[in-house]
Design a protein around this motif. Structure first.
Motif, PDB file in Angstrom:
ATOM      1  N   GLY A 131       0.799  -1.215   0.000  1.00  0.00           N
ATOM      2  CA  GLY A 131       0.000   0.000   0.000  1.00  0.00           C
ATOM      3  C   GLY A 131       0.831   1.265   0.000  1.00  0.00           C
ATOM      4  N   ASP A 132       2.108   1.146  -0.358  1.00  0.00           N
ATOM      5  CA  ASP A 132       2.975   2.328  -0.405  1.00  0.00           C
ATOM      6  C   ASP A 132       2.525   3.282  -1.501  1.00  0.00           C
ATOM      7  OD1 ASP A 132       4.894   1.627   1.638  1.00  0.00           O
ATOM      8  OD2 ASP A 132       5.622   0.076   0.272  1.00  0.00           O
ATOM      9  N   GLU A 133       2.669   4.574  -1.232  1.00  0.00           N
ATOM     10  CA  GLU A 133       2.215   5.591  -2.176  1.00  0.00           C
ATOM     11  C   GLU A 133       3.246   5.901  -3.251  1.00  0.00           C
ATOM     12  OE1 GLU A 133       0.931   9.004  -0.073  1.00  0.00           O
ATOM     13  OE2 GLU A 133      -0.723   7.988   0.949  1.00  0.00           O
ATOM     14  N   SER A 134       4.491   5.533  -3.036  1.00  0.00           N
ATOM     15  CA  SER A 134       5.532   5.840  -4.022  1.00  0.00           C
ATOM     16  C   SER A 134       6.432   4.627  -4.211  1.00  0.00           C
ATOM     17  CB  SER A 134       6.371   7.038  -3.566  1.00  0.00           C
ATOM     18  OG  SER A 134       7.198   6.677  -2.468  1.00  0.00           O
ATOM     19  N   ILE A 135       7.089   4.599  -5.350  1.00  0.00           N
ATOM     20  CA  ILE A 135       8.017   3.517  -5.651  1.00  0.00           C
ATOM     21  C   ILE A 135       9.192   3.537  -4.675  1.00  0.00           C
ATOM     22  CG2 ILE A 135       9.222   4.936  -7.368  1.00  0.00           C
ATOM     23  CD1 ILE A 135       8.740   1.131  -7.634  1.00  0.00           C
ATOM     24  N   GLY A 136       9.564   4.725  -4.205  1.00  0.00           N
ATOM     25  CA  GLY A 136      10.650   4.833  -3.230  1.00  0.00           C
ATOM     26  C   GLY A 136      10.277   4.195  -1.901  1.00  0.00           C
ATOM     27  N   ASP A 137       9.052   4.459  -1.430  1.00  0.00           N
ATOM     28  CA  ASP A 137       8.592   3.839  -0.185  1.00  0.00           C
ATOM     29  C   ASP A 137       8.519   2.325  -0.329  1.00  0.00           C
ATOM     30  OD1 ASP A 137       8.359   6.302   0.996  1.00  0.00           O
ATOM     31  OD2 ASP A 137       6.216   6.517   0.563  1.00  0.00           O
ATOM     32  N   PHE A 138       8.063   1.872  -1.491  1.00  0.00           N
ATOM     33  CA  PHE A 138       7.991   0.433  -1.730  1.00  0.00           C
ATOM     34  C   PHE A 138       9.383  -0.184  -1.706  1.00  0.00           C
ATOM     35  CE2 PHE A 138       8.421  -2.955  -4.965  1.00  0.00           C
ATOM     36  CZ  PHE A 138       7.717  -3.954  -4.307  1.00  0.00           C
ATOM     37  N   ALA A 139      10.367   0.486  -2.293  1.00  0.00           N
ATOM     38  CA  ALA A 139      11.735  -0.038  -2.321  1.00  0.00           C
ATOM     39  C   ALA A 139      12.273  -0.215  -0.902  1.00  0.00           C
ATOM     40  CB  ALA A 139      12.635   0.899  -3.124  1.00  0.00           C
ATOM     41  N   VAL A 140      11.984   0.745  -0.028  1.00  0.00           N
ATOM     42  CA  VAL A 140      12.432   0.634   1.365  1.00  0.00           C
ATOM     43  C   VAL A 140      11.716  -0.526   2.051  1.00  0.00           C
ATOM     44  CG1 VAL A 140      12.467   1.785   3.613  1.00  0.00           C
ATOM     45  CG2 VAL A 140      13.066   3.064   1.546  1.00  0.00           C
TER      46      VAL A 140
END
Length: 268
Positions: A83-92
Motif C-alpha cells: 500500500g505504499d504511495e511511491s516507488i521509493g517507499d515500496f523499495a524501502v
C-alpha cells in the motif's frame, strides 16, 4: 446446477479481489543464508530464464568481489504489496522485508522496477555502498539503463546497471570514490566559472581604482600640499591591541552519509 458451477468461481474471484484490495501480495521469503540469497527477483516475468540466470551470476560476482550486495527487483505493480504511495517507499519496504545486504555488513545497491506505470527506484544503504555510490552519482547510474528500458531491452538495462555499479565500486576500492567533480562537464564548467569570476573581480578593482585617481598638474611650490603650520616634532605611538586570525579546518565535519538511505526515483 448453474449455482453449483458458479459458486467455486465466485469464491475464487472474491479471494483475488480481496488480495488486490488489501495489498496482500507477498514478496519471496527472506534468504536464510548467503548461499540461498537471490540477487535478481523477476516477479513480473519480463526476463527469460537464461537472462535472469546470467544477471544472477553477474550480481553475485560483484557482491563477492566488493563486499556490497547488488540487487534487482521487478514487480508488475508496486501498489499491490504494502500500500505504499511511491516507488521509493515500496523499495524501502522491500529492502526491510528481503533483508538486502545482511551478508555484506548492511551494504547494498538496489534497482527496483514497477512495470505497470514504468517506475523505477535506485536505493543505496550502508557506509561503503553510499561512499561508492553517493547521491551525486545516481543520475549517472540511472542514465546507464533508462534508455534500454525505454526500448524494452530490460536485460541489457540491468547488465548496464551492474557494469556502472561495479565501475563505481572499483573507484571506491582504489581510493578514488566518486564525487560531484566527476560528473561529465562539471570540471569544465568549474573552470569557466572561476575564469568569469576572476575577470569580474579584476574589472571591479580597476573600476574602483580608476574612480580614485585625480588629475595631476605640475606645482611650482609646496603650497597646496601643506595646510597650516608644518610640525615635525617627535610623536609617540601607544600599543593598543593586536588582531590574530585562526584557520578552522571544516573537513572533519563532513559525513559520508552511511547511516540512512540514498535513493532516486524516476520513470522510463
Amino acid at each position: 446446477m448453474w449455482n453449483k458451477l458458479w459458486r467455486p468461481w465466485a469464491a475464487a474471484l472474491l479471494v483475488v479481489t480481496l488480495l488486490l484490495g488489501s495489498g496482500a501480495w507477498a514478496l519471496p521469503a527472506r534468504a536464510e543464508s548467503a548461499a540461498e540469497e537471490i540477487f535478481v527477483e523477476d516477479m513480473a516475468e519480463i526476463l527469460t530464464a537464461e537472462e535472469r540466470d546470467g544477471l544472477e551470476v553477474r550480481a553475485e560476482q560483484i557482491a563477492r568481489q566488493y563486499g556490497v550486495g547488488v540487487y534487482v527487483l521487478i514487480v508488475e505493480d508496486f501498489t499491490y504489496y504494502y500500500g505504499d504511495e511511491s516507488i521509493g517507499d515500496f523499495a524501502v519496504s522491500a529492502d526491510v522485508e528481503l533483508g538486502w545486504g545482511e551478508n555484506y555488513d548492511g551494504n547494498r545497491v538496489a534497482l527496483v522496477q514497477s512495470v505497470a506505470e514504468r517506475d523505477y527506484h535506485l536505493l543505496t544503504k550502508g557506509e561503503k555502498a553510499r561512499k561508492a555510490v553517493p547521491d551525486a552519482a545516481l543520475d549517472m547510474l540511472s542514465d546507464s539503463f533508462v534508455d534500454n528500458f525505454r526500448e524494452g531491452d530490460f536485460a541489457g538495462g540491468y547488465q548496464d546497471f551492474f557494469d556502472k555499479t561495479e565501475e563505481l565500486l572499483l573507484m571506491e576500492q582504489q581510493g578514488k570514490a566518486f564525487s560531484s567533480k566527476d560528473i561529465p562537464g562539471a570540471r569544465l564548467w568549474g573552470l569557466v566559472g572561476s575564469l568569469l569570476l576572476s575577470v569580474a573581480l579584476a574589472f571591479g578593482v580597476c573600476t574602483v581604482l580608476k574612480g580614485q585617481l585625480k588629475s595631476v598638474a605640475k606645482k611650482q611650490s609646496a603650497q597646496g600640499f601643506v595646510q597650516g603650520d608644518l610640525d615635525l616634532r617627535v610623536r609617540r605611538d601607544t600599543y593598543s591591541h593586536s588582531t590574530t586570525r585562526q584557520h578552522v579546518d571544516s573537513s572533519s565535519s563532513r559525513s559520508s552519509g552511511g547511516g540512512g538511505y540514498g535513493g532516486k526515483s524516476g520513470k522510463y
